[in-house]
Design an enzyme around this catalytic site. Sequence first.
Site, PDB file in Angstrom:
ATOM      1  N   LYS A  32       0.832  -1.195   0.000  1.00  0.00           N
ATOM      2  CA  LYS A  32       0.000   0.000   0.000  1.00  0.00           C
ATOM      3  C   LYS A  32       0.875   1.256   0.000  1.00  0.00           C
ATOM      4  O   LYS A  32       1.966   1.240   0.572  1.00  0.00           O
ATOM      5  CB  LYS A  32      -0.851   0.049   1.282  1.00  0.00           C
ATOM      6  CG  LYS A  32      -2.039  -0.881   1.315  1.00  0.00           C
ATOM      7  CD  LYS A  32      -2.831  -0.700   2.590  1.00  0.00           C
ATOM      8  CE  LYS A  32      -3.979  -1.677   2.692  1.00  0.00           C
ATOM      9  NZ  LYS A  32      -5.019  -1.468   1.656  1.00  0.00           N
ATOM     10  N   ARG A  79     -10.586 -11.176   1.539  1.00  0.00           N
ATOM     11  CA  ARG A  79     -11.487 -12.180   0.962  1.00  0.00           C
ATOM     12  C   ARG A  79     -10.879 -13.574   1.019  1.00  0.00           C
ATOM     13  O   ARG A  79     -11.605 -14.573   1.036  1.00  0.00           O
ATOM     14  CB  ARG A  79     -11.875 -11.769  -0.470  1.00  0.00           C
ATOM     15  CG  ARG A  79     -10.753 -11.774  -1.447  1.00  0.00           C
ATOM     16  CD  ARG A  79     -11.074 -10.972  -2.699  1.00  0.00           C
ATOM     17  NE  ARG A  79     -11.045  -9.528  -2.453  1.00  0.00           N
ATOM     18  CZ  ARG A  79     -11.344  -8.609  -3.368  1.00  0.00           C
ATOM     19  NH1 ARG A  79     -11.702  -8.972  -4.598  1.00  0.00           N
ATOM     20  NH2 ARG A  79     -11.294  -7.323  -3.061  1.00  0.00           N
TER      21      ARG A  79
HETATM   22  N1  BES Z   1      -8.241  -3.447   4.122  1.00  0.00           N
HETATM   23  C1  BES Z   1      -8.374  -3.017   2.787  1.00  0.00           C
HETATM   24  C2  BES Z   1      -9.652  -2.222   2.537  1.00  0.00           C
HETATM   25  C3  BES Z   1      -9.802  -0.907   3.246  1.00  0.00           C
HETATM   26  C4  BES Z   1      -9.502   0.269   2.597  1.00  0.00           C
HETATM   27  C5  BES Z   1     -10.304  -0.856   4.529  1.00  0.00           C
HETATM   28  C6  BES Z   1      -9.676   1.486   3.260  1.00  0.00           C
HETATM   29  C7  BES Z   1     -10.464   0.348   5.188  1.00  0.00           C
HETATM   30  C8  BES Z   1     -10.164   1.519   4.544  1.00  0.00           C
HETATM   31  C9  BES Z   1      -8.409  -4.219   1.833  1.00  0.00           C
HETATM   32  O1  BES Z   1      -7.683  -5.328   2.234  1.00  0.00           O
HETATM   33  C10 BES Z   1      -7.833  -3.766   0.529  1.00  0.00           C
HETATM   34  O2  BES Z   1      -6.703  -3.366   0.509  1.00  0.00           O
HETATM   35  N2  BES Z   1      -8.623  -3.846  -0.534  1.00  0.00           N
HETATM   36  C11 BES Z   1      -8.183  -3.456  -1.813  1.00  0.00           C
HETATM   37  C12 BES Z   1      -8.751  -4.452  -2.819  1.00  0.00           C
HETATM   38  C13 BES Z   1      -8.180  -4.319  -4.205  1.00  0.00           C
HETATM   39  C14 BES Z   1      -6.717  -4.643  -4.214  1.00  0.00           C
HETATM   40  C15 BES Z   1      -8.947  -5.256  -5.100  1.00  0.00           C
HETATM   41  C16 BES Z   1      -8.708  -2.043  -2.094  1.00  0.00           C
HETATM   42  O3  BES Z   1      -9.811  -1.712  -1.646  1.00  0.00           O
HETATM   43  O4  BES Z   1      -8.002  -1.276  -2.722  1.00  0.00           O
HETATM   44 ZN    ZN Z   2      -5.620  -5.255   1.705  1.00  0.00          ZN
END
Ligand code: BES
Ligand code: ZN
Length: 483
Positions: free
Chosen positions: A257, A331
């Site tokens: 991230k 997921r």
């Molecule tokens: N934990 C994150 C989602 C999230 C984002 C929670 C902001 C709280 C605040 C999740 O694991 C994630 O990173 N999801 C990705 C999915 C994508 C790579 C398909 C996302 O939302 O960017």
């Molecule tokens: Zn994530």
Amino acid sequence: MIKLQNNYEGNINIYPLFKNELAIDDFQSILNTLINKDLFKGDKNTLHHISTHQGSELKHHIFVGLGDSLDMEVLRNGIANACKKAAALKENSVGIILPTQLINADALENIATAITLSQYSFNKYQSKKKDMMIEDFIIVASVPDLNTYQTNIDEGILLGEMTILSRELANEPGDIINPETLAISAKSLGESSGFKVDIFDKAAITGLRMNAFLAVAQGSSYEPRLIVMEYMGNVGGEVIGLVGKGITFDSGGLSIKPANSMLTMQGDMSGAASVIAAMGAIASKKLKVNVVAVVAACDNSVSGNSYRPNDIVTSRSGKSIFITNTDAEGRLTLIDALDYILTEKHVDKVVDMATLTGAAEVALGQKIAAVITNNDEFMCDLKLAAADTGERVWELPHDEDFMKLIETPYADLNNSGGRFAGTITAGLFLGSVVGDTPWLHIDIAGPSWTEEADGYFSKGATGYGTRLLYKLVKNSIKINEGI
Ligand code: BES
Ligand code: ZN
Ligand code: ZN
């Protein structure tokens, strides 16, 4: 302490007031002056504070506007804001003088929750704390049969305390609440409130063939834990399953991230925190229900042992998964947790709660959770519970068409569906192992966190879902009994 009394003699009075009933027994003239000067009219989400002298005492009067009619969210926020104000006034006690419209079970429960939540903030690591001086909150209601409301006050306090527990777990840094300590927290809550907790370590999880969960966990020096909680209050009756996303820190893994997005990712176990806290409330109140709750807890970290983009993992259900993005880890843990709760615990219905997609926050903002479901009736039950607690939900479509977006030539499922409909594809990914069992997927990426300490919220984790899951489960008693 929160007490219910017929009267109060102290230095801070809080007066919640409706717009059409701006009346206070011993204090009408000052209130009239405020009304005439347009300083306070009882409008919702308004508050006015004045101080007066009585002998050598300084008296504070806090007027809380509730608007035209009783709205529980306005009430919770108004009471909490007034209590926060009171806490800064350096007194031991405060009286909350209720108009008759607020002397009912529902309002009293919510007032108790709001008072409890108003006194929480995540400041334990600050050496100089802002003093919270109030020891006693006296709810003043002039009716003879006050004791009949004590259970409502107790329930309100319990829901406040469990919401605080959920917030605390999600606010704690990722090295303090790691998979092991999250499991220990669940265990000790189980002991104090009366539910069973089994903790499975990495070897046991391997034995359960939860390979998608293990793939996410493998990059971290913290080993994963599978936390299984059971509360059987209605033996022979239906069993409700709860599953919470329990990523104790989400760095994104190798698909790392950006720095700013990582900052709140210790809270990526907010779903788990609320599931655990809801179990605490359900068991403490000895509800006549059966609930099994599962959290697949792990840390999504970066190391030479991390799972990689282009890996192919086989989930517990047998479905193979192509890894496009290691940041779509939730997921993977949830698909195995759902498969476990369905095949091992044979739940009749299942709810999963997860900070799953940033797309949910983009679509609905920071107050409303996105829901995917395969069952309209279950969705109706959720909406009823949400109307009660103010934890808002909004259903997104679950058309099978969207499955195309998570197809891949290399495996049964792709863990990331690309740019479009990100919340829906994440939900459908999970739904692919649920079959016809009534299921609610609640994506709380938006409402699990807030930057504003307004009303009954504190800065940071919100504990969203604790009260919602409790009410959903509690209401199922009435539904099953046909009431
Ligand atoms: N934990 C994150 C989602 C999230 C984002 C929670 C902001 C709280 C605040 C999740 O694991 C994630 O990173 N999801 C990705 C999915 C994508 C790579 C398909 C996302 O939302 O960017
Ligand atoms: Zn994530
Ligand atoms: Zn995540």
